[in-house]
Motif scaffolding. Structure first.
Motif, mmCIF file in Angstrom:
data_model
loop_
_atom_site.group_PDB
_atom_site.id
_atom_site.type_symbol
_atom_site.label_atom_id
_atom_site.label_comp_id
_atom_site.label_asym_id
_atom_site.label_seq_id
_atom_site.Cartn_x
_atom_site.Cartn_y
_atom_site.Cartn_z
ATOM 1 N N ALA A 27 19.868 30.250 31.205
ATOM 2 C CA ALA A 27 19.288 31.423 31.869
ATOM 3 C C ALA A 27 19.403 31.345 33.387
ATOM 4 O O ALA A 27 19.341 32.376 34.071
ATOM 5 N N GLU A 28 19.603 30.170 33.927
ATOM 6 C CA GLU A 28 19.714 29.987 35.370
ATOM 7 C C GLU A 28 21.127 30.219 35.893
ATOM 8 O O GLU A 28 21.383 30.079 37.089
ATOM 9 N N HIS A 29 22.050 30.586 34.995
ATOM 10 C CA HIS A 29 23.460 30.709 35.353
ATOM 11 C C HIS A 29 24.036 32.026 34.841
ATOM 12 O O HIS A 29 23.415 32.715 34.041
ATOM 13 N N SER A 30 25.224 32.364 35.306
ATOM 14 C CA SER A 30 25.932 33.561 34.836
ATOM 15 C C SER A 30 26.795 33.172 33.643
ATOM 16 O O SER A 30 27.548 32.192 33.719
ATOM 17 N N ILE A 31 26.696 33.958 32.589
ATOM 18 C CA ILE A 31 27.422 33.645 31.357
ATOM 19 C C ILE A 31 28.370 34.782 31.027
ATOM 20 O O ILE A 31 28.009 35.957 31.102
ATOM 21 N N CYS A 32 29.586 34.403 30.647
ATOM 22 C CA CYS A 32 30.542 35.365 30.099
ATOM 23 C C CYS A 32 31.042 34.794 28.781
ATOM 24 O O CYS A 32 30.933 33.588 28.534
ATOM 25 N N ALA A 33 31.559 35.675 27.928
ATOM 26 C CA ALA A 33 32.011 35.218 26.614
ATOM 27 C C ALA A 33 32.972 36.223 26.004
ATOM 28 O O ALA A 33 32.978 37.402 26.383
ATOM 29 N N THR A 34 33.741 35.743 25.053
ATOM 30 C CA THR A 34 34.518 36.663 24.245
ATOM 31 C C THR A 34 33.531 37.520 23.459
ATOM 32 O O THR A 34 32.391 37.125 23.230
ATOM 33 N N ASN A 35 33.950 38.689 23.055
ATOM 34 C CA ASN A 35 33.061 39.729 22.556
ATOM 35 C C ASN A 35 32.126 39.313 21.430
ATOM 36 O O ASN A 35 30.901 39.426 21.569
ATOM 37 N N THR A 36 32.656 38.855 20.328
ATOM 38 C CA THR A 36 31.804 38.544 19.173
ATOM 39 C C THR A 36 30.869 37.385 19.485
ATOM 40 O O THR A 36 29.670 37.462 19.215
ATOM 41 N N LEU A 51 30.524 40.515 28.515
ATOM 42 C CA LEU A 51 31.372 40.481 27.330
ATOM 43 C C LEU A 51 32.805 40.857 27.669
ATOM 44 O O LEU A 51 33.050 41.844 28.371
ATOM 45 N N TYR A 52 33.735 40.077 27.160
ATOM 46 C CA TYR A 52 35.153 40.393 27.268
ATOM 47 C C TYR A 52 35.652 40.830 25.907
ATOM 48 O O TYR A 52 34.888 40.879 24.940
ATOM 49 N N LEU A 53 36.913 41.151 25.822
ATOM 50 C CA LEU A 53 37.483 41.585 24.549
ATOM 51 C C LEU A 53 37.331 40.504 23.483
ATOM 52 O O LEU A 53 37.143 39.328 23.800
ATOM 53 N N HIS A 54 37.442 40.906 22.232
ATOM 54 C CA HIS A 54 37.517 39.951 21.133
ATOM 55 C C HIS A 54 38.731 39.071 21.412
ATOM 56 O O HIS A 54 39.738 39.537 21.945
ATOM 57 N N THR A 55 38.659 37.803 21.065
ATOM 58 C CA THR A 55 39.729 36.849 21.383
ATOM 59 C C THR A 55 41.102 37.347 20.936
ATOM 60 O O THR A 55 42.064 37.284 21.680
ATOM 61 N N LYS A 56 41.202 37.851 19.724
ATOM 62 C CA LYS A 56 42.507 38.290 19.224
ATOM 63 C C LYS A 56 43.019 39.516 19.978
ATOM 64 O O LYS A 56 44.176 39.845 19.922
ATOM 65 N N GLN A 57 42.138 40.180 20.725
ATOM 66 C CA GLN A 57 42.539 41.355 21.503
ATOM 67 C C GLN A 57 42.680 41.048 22.986
ATOM 68 O O GLN A 57 42.908 41.944 23.779
ATOM 69 N N GLY A 58 42.491 39.821 23.380
ATOM 70 C CA GLY A 58 42.716 39.463 24.769
ATOM 71 C C GLY A 58 41.548 38.859 25.511
ATOM 72 O O GLY A 58 41.645 38.601 26.709
#
Length: 134
Positions: A27-36, A51-58
């Motif tokens: 919670a003290e940091h910025s988090i990004c991840a693939t969509n699912t 959120l970024y795209l689903h892995t298979k989509q980029g």
């Protein structure tokens, strides 16, 4: 710190459980991840996750681009070593992290060591490599 989360299908639940266990630190940091993966973590923890795209989509390529620009400070990529179809993606991310001195974990045991180091401030040197813009 900017933390990227990724997980192969068979490891998504493990990633969710890991993030629940370390929600206070994350919670003290910025988090990004693939969509699912990111949606599952968001739902379970209420943490804000870009959120970024689903892995298979980029999604992996989007995270790789942020790594290339040295905008990611820590990568947790829980991989299924039996999923040979997805190993190319893993190897590309791993190589990019190695080139840029970005801490990288492929399993919960290593991720736990990195998260505890993050809690202690062991990665504050990343602020020199990747200064935050205010």
């Amino acid at each position: 710190m900017n933390i990227a989360l990724m997980a192969h299908d068979n490891k998504k639940e493990l990633m969710v459980q890991f993030c629940i266990a370390y929600c206070g630190i994350l919670a003290e940091h910025s988090i990004c991840a693939t969509n699912t993966t990111g949606k599952l973590v968001q739902e379970a923890t209420s943490l804000p996750v870009t959120l970024y795209l689903h892995t298979k989509q980029g999604g992996a390529q989007q995270i790789a681009a942020r790594i290339a620009y040295n905008e990611i400070d820590l990568v947790l990529f829980f991989c299924d070593p039996n999923d040979t179809e997805e190993l190319d993606e893993l190897q590309k991310i791993e190589r990019m992290c190695d080139q840029r001195q970005i801490p990288f974990a492929t399993n919960a045991a290593t991720a736990e060591v990195l998260i505890q180091g993050l809690r202690r401030g062991d990665f504050d040197w990343r602020d020199i490599v990747n200064p935050k813009k205010h």
